[in-house]
Design an enzyme around this catalytic site. Structure first.
Site, PDB file in Angstrom:
ATOM      1  N   CYS A  98       1.080  -4.185   0.717  1.00  0.00           N
ATOM      2  CA  CYS A  98       0.615  -5.154   1.702  1.00  0.00           C
ATOM      3  C   CYS A  98       0.337  -6.488   1.027  1.00  0.00           C
ATOM      4  O   CYS A  98      -0.132  -6.548  -0.108  1.00  0.00           O
ATOM      5  CB  CYS A  98      -0.615  -4.634   2.442  1.00  0.00           C
ATOM      6  SG  CYS A  98      -2.178  -4.852   1.587  1.00  0.00           S
ATOM      7  N   GLN A 139       3.377  -4.517   8.011  1.00  0.00           N
ATOM      8  CA  GLN A 139       4.266  -3.550   8.642  1.00  0.00           C
ATOM      9  C   GLN A 139       4.980  -4.136   9.854  1.00  0.00           C
ATOM     10  O   GLN A 139       6.151  -3.821  10.111  1.00  0.00           O
ATOM     11  CB  GLN A 139       3.478  -2.296   9.033  1.00  0.00           C
ATOM     12  CG  GLN A 139       4.348  -1.173   9.586  1.00  0.00           C
ATOM     13  CD  GLN A 139       3.573   0.098   9.824  1.00  0.00           C
ATOM     14  OE1 GLN A 139       2.632   0.400   9.088  1.00  0.00           O
ATOM     15  NE2 GLN A 139       3.927   0.836  10.855  1.00  0.00           N
ATOM     16  N   CYS A 169      -4.916  -0.128   1.748  1.00  0.00           N
ATOM     17  CA  CYS A 169      -5.970  -1.120   1.936  1.00  0.00           C
ATOM     18  C   CYS A 169      -6.976  -0.664   2.988  1.00  0.00           C
ATOM     19  O   CYS A 169      -8.088  -1.185   3.057  1.00  0.00           O
ATOM     20  CB  CYS A 169      -5.371  -2.476   2.332  1.00  0.00           C
ATOM     21  SG  CYS A 169      -4.399  -2.448   3.844  1.00  0.00           S
TER      22      CYS A 169
END
Length: 207
Positions: A98, A139, A169
């Site tokens: 991420c 995403q 995360c």
């Protein structure tokens, strides 16, 4: 001469990295700074080689920046024996990181398209996914990038992409909720416009 200089995996390396060459000193120093900030000593024996290992690992994690994933869709086939139904590659495993915390994203994707007048080798769908996932990502964007690449380069009648993933995360820090999966989807063409076609492709994917 060390095993690294020979290009061989060292103890502790499960997979030999495809990235070779000298690690820039500013990259190594940045990792040593992070180790110090976290509370450890980058000069102790167990951490001496960590900056090089981390740098090599990140070069591999982010190798999607070195390619245009859509190039895998450039070779297409027109002779498909009259086949005009859904083409689906299901449960493709992938990993990413991420862009907010640089923490792992681990999941699976299902990619489908309804051909127009051409198809592509089925493995190329996975290569497109991996090309975009091997970058710092969110995403939602990853889902859109995969679908848009297929739509733009194959000109199919429809595209459907569904991604399920676990985000470290969220599972390993912050609210610390392991086992939670995030699902995103993008429907284009007939899969967006026609409810029956959308239900069909989602059922084939297992949803």
């Amino acid at each position: 001469m060390s095993a690294f200089e020979h290009g061989e995996p060292e103890d502790g390396d499960l997979v030999e990295s495809s990235s070779t060459g000298k690690i820039p000193e500013d990259v190594s120093e940045a990792i040593r700074t992070l180790i110090r900030w976290a509370g450890d000593d980058p000069e102790r024996e167990g951490l001496l080689d960590t900056p090089r290992r981390v740098a090599k690992a990140w070069k591999e994690y982010a190798r999607g920046y070195e390619e245009d994933p859509a190039v895998h869709l450039s070779r297409t086939f027109h002779e498909v024996g009259g086949y005009d139904e859904i083409v689906l590659l299901k449960d493709i495993p992938f990993q990413s990181h991420c862009e907010h915390h640089m923490a792992p994203i681990i999941g699976k994707a299902s990619i489908a398209y309804l051909p127009g007048d051409k198809v592509v080798g089925i493995s190329k769908l996975a290569r497109v996914l991996h090309g975009f996932s091997r970058r710092l990502q969110v995403q939602e964007r990853l889902t859109a990038q995969v679908a848009d690449a297929i739509w733009n380069h194959l000109q199919p009648k429809g595209v459907a992409v569904v991604i399920e993933a676990s985000h470290a995360c969220m599972t390993a820090r912050g609210v610390q909720t392991p086992g939670v999966m995030m699902t995103t989807s993008r429907m284009m063409g007939t899969f967006r416009a026609d409810e029956r076609s959308r239900r069909e492709v989602l059922a084939l994917m297992g949803y």
